[in-house]
Scaffold this active site. Structure first.
Site, PDB file in Angstrom:
ATOM      1  N   GLN A 172       0.818  -1.206   0.000  1.00 51.00           N
ATOM      2  CA  GLN A 172       0.000   0.000   0.000  1.00 51.00           C
ATOM      3  C   GLN A 172       0.856   1.262   0.000  1.00 51.00           C
ATOM      4  OE1 GLN A 172      -0.173  -2.611   2.075  1.00 51.00           O
ATOM      5  NE2 GLN A 172      -2.245  -2.985   2.841  1.00 51.00           N
ATOM      6  N   GLN A 221      -0.487   0.051  -5.762  1.00 53.70           N
ATOM      7  CA  GLN A 221      -1.512  -0.421  -4.837  1.00 53.70           C
ATOM      8  C   GLN A 221      -1.994   0.734  -3.968  1.00 53.70           C
ATOM      9  OE1 GLN A 221      -0.487  -3.949  -2.612  1.00 53.70           O
ATOM     10  NE2 GLN A 221      -2.235  -3.755  -1.223  1.00 53.70           N
ATOM     11  N   ASP A 222      -3.324   0.897  -3.902  1.00 58.06           N
ATOM     12  CA  ASP A 222      -3.947   1.913  -3.028  1.00 58.06           C
ATOM     13  C   ASP A 222      -3.554   3.337  -3.417  1.00 58.06           C
ATOM     14  OD1 ASP A 222      -4.893  -0.330  -1.786  1.00 58.06           O
ATOM     15  OD2 ASP A 222      -4.193   0.196   0.210  1.00 58.06           O
ATOM     16  N   ASP A 234      -6.591  -2.524  -5.783  1.00 60.52           N
ATOM     17  CA  ASP A 234      -7.476  -1.704  -4.933  1.00 60.52           C
ATOM     18  C   ASP A 234      -7.147  -0.223  -5.055  1.00 60.52           C
ATOM     19  OD1 ASP A 234      -8.250  -4.245  -4.078  1.00 60.52           O
ATOM     20  OD2 ASP A 234      -7.075  -4.148  -2.245  1.00 60.52           O
ATOM     21  N   ARG A 282     -13.425  -5.425  -5.489  1.00 59.65           N
ATOM     22  CA  ARG A 282     -13.633  -6.505  -4.533  1.00 59.65           C
ATOM     23  C   ARG A 282     -14.021  -5.893  -3.185  1.00 59.65           C
ATOM     24  NH1 ARG A 282      -7.813  -8.866  -2.484  1.00 59.65           N
ATOM     25  NH2 ARG A 282      -6.673  -6.892  -2.344  1.00 59.65           N
TER      26      ARG A 282
END
Length: 517
Positions: free
Chosen positions: A312, A334-335, A356, A423
């Site tokens: 993240q 990511q993130d 994500d 998700r």
């Protein structure tokens, strides 16, 4: 820092219980508590020296529960502060420090909600945010893989009491679209609208940042510090000239109505490289973090360069209520974009990432944006991970009239990468994708499980009138919580005008937007 926070809390939180927890009719308490998500918690805290009279009305009961939540949050903050000395290492200390800040934000939001002048939508938004802040506190310990033994000592049933209050103020009746004005949410003020529509609003800047010394300051951080000393709370424009600014910026709660104005995407760039892999929590990894209400950014790039293998790593985190991002780019892996909480609107922005990369628990609409999945190291991409934890939270990620296409590094290898629309990070995850072009990179199933059957029945994932080779819903997941919307009336609940009450506040920012479908 800790002493300052405790002093602030002492001012913010009067001692309610000496005057209000004198008790009410036991039968009234039992009847009312039985209708809440956490009836036992409600009854436990409302028992005592009972008054023979019942609560005057529903609002009286709501206010009482809210004051209980605030009192327990204050105790939780005090407990959290005292636990600092028990942190065994730097990672525990990092997670603890997040909780300290988040409890301060929780108390701020609960105090705002107690204001009798705020609207129903305000109350639901701010209670949703308070609950999100508690969840974020716990998440920091998970991020860094440290023992979760401190959070139970902090909590004091705060989450259950906030959840009860949220249940009491949520709109359980037929859906009623909020009032609109000129097709915009009414929370955008006319002056802000002019700033966002002006061809060259730099002339209206209060402060100029320029690396070559031609402005008031050479760093954004110096300009933010100067803004914190301004008088009044009107719109304050920080013009950031073209350049790459390697800084981590925080716009705190007292810095309201701040605007960052750049020279354009790829020209004005603020960049950092903090990450969970590097030892910070997701919450703290943001290159730019804003929590002061009414924040606006236009014509600039927010970037995190930690890379795909550092887990993240946030480019921007917004917990700013009624915040707007116009013609901005968010770049990471990511993130990337942490739409943490509150009401947010993104228009004509570019978002790049892998896992994500649009995530959080805000009530947020992304409109006319470009969403670019990149080439991930584990060969799996997920565009969204929405984190609604309570069915009464008014939150969700709404993607409207956008384009989902492969970034340049993914395009040559996209057939070997599985890319999904999202998700469920939390149990009541809610994401709606409407009238968006979805290219062939999206897996036919559309959506991906988080872990086994977790949240598949309680989530709300929907698609409406999307186009493109990846938009076919014929082979989508068959989860109970997934649906294909065919009714414009149902889809209309998630437009800017309705979901964000956008027509009440966006016009003042000047950001163009589509209120309906």
């Amino acid at each position: 820092m800790a002493a300052r926070i405790l002093l602030t809390l002492a001012v913010l939180v009067p001692i309610f219980l000496s005057s209000t927890v004198s008790g009410y009719s036991p039968d009234d308490v039992k009847t009312r508590c039985s209708k809440l998500p956490n009836p036992d918690t409600c009854e436990y805290f409302l028992t005592g020296n009972h008054d023979p009279n019942p609560f005057k009305d529903d609002n009286d009961f709501f206010q009482y529960n809210l004051k209980l939540a605030l009192e327990r949050a204050w105790r939780g903050q005090r407990n959290t502060n005292s636990l600092g000395s028990k942190c065994k290492n730097e990672r525990e200390k990092a997670a603890w420090a997040d909780c300290l800040e988040l409890y301060e934000l929780i108390i701020l939001k609960l105090n705002q909600t107690l204001d009798s002048k705020c609207t129903q939508d305000d109350k639901q938004t701010w209670l949703s945010t308070a609950l999100t802040n508690l969840v974020t506190c716990l998440a920091g310990f998970d991020d860094l893989g440290v023992p979760n033994n401190l959070p139970p000592l902090m909590s004091n049933n705060v989450s259950k009491l906030i959840s009860n209050s949220l249940s009491l103020c949520s709109n359980k009746g037929p859906y009623k679209p909020p009032a609109t004005k000129d097709g915009f949410p009414t929370w955008v003020k006319p002056g802000d609208r002019k700033l966002l529509q002006a061809p060259s609003p730099a002339s209206q800047a209060n402060i100029v940042v320029a690396q070559d010394g031609s402005g008031n300051f050479k760093t954004i951080k110096e300009a933010v510090t100067a803004a914190s000393k301004r008088s009044g709370t009107g719109r304050y424009v920080i013009y950031i000239k073209a350049g790459t600014y390697n800084e981590n910026i925080e716009v705190g709660t007292k810095l309201t109505n701040i605007m960052f104005l750049g020279d354009g995407i790829g020209k004005t760039i603020v960049t950092g490289s903090k990450s969970v892999g590097g030892g910070t929590t997701t919450f703290r990894s943001a290159t730019v973090a804003v929590v002061g209400d009414g924040f606006i950014a236009r014509d600039m790039t927010f970037r995190n360069t930690a890379g795909a293998r550092n887990n993240q790593a946030v480019a921007l985190r917004s917990g700013s209520d009624l915040s707007v991002f116009y013609k901005c780019s968010f770049e990471g892996y990511q993130d990337t974009l942490y739409v943490h909480s509150e009401r947010q609107f993104y228009r004509e922005c570019d978002i790049y990432g892998t896992v994500d990369f649009i995530f959080g628990n805000a009530a947020v609409v992304l409109q006319n944006c470009n969403i670019y999945p990149r080439n991930p190291p584990n060969k799996t991409n997920t565009l969204t991970a929405q984190s609604r934890t309570d069915p009464n939270q008014n939150t969700g990620i709404i993607i409207h009239n956008c384009r989902v296409t492969a970034a340049s590094d993914l395009r040559p290898v996209q057939s070997s990468v599985r890319t999904y629309l999202g998700r469920p990070w939390r149990e009541y995850s809610r994401t709606v994708i409407m009238k968006t072009f979805i290219d062939s990179l999206i897996n036919p199933a559309g959506w991906m499980e988080w872990s086994g059957n977790f949240a598949l029945n309680t989530l709300y994932y929907a698609e409406y009138a999307n186009t493109g080779p990846g938009s076919s819903t014929s082979n989508r997941v068959t989860w109970r919580g997934y649906r294909v919307l065919t009714s414009a009336t149902e889809a209309g609940k998630f437009t800017v005008g309705n979901f964000l009450a956008g027509s009440s506040w966006l016009p003042a920012t000047g950001v163009p937007f589509t209120s309906g479908l």
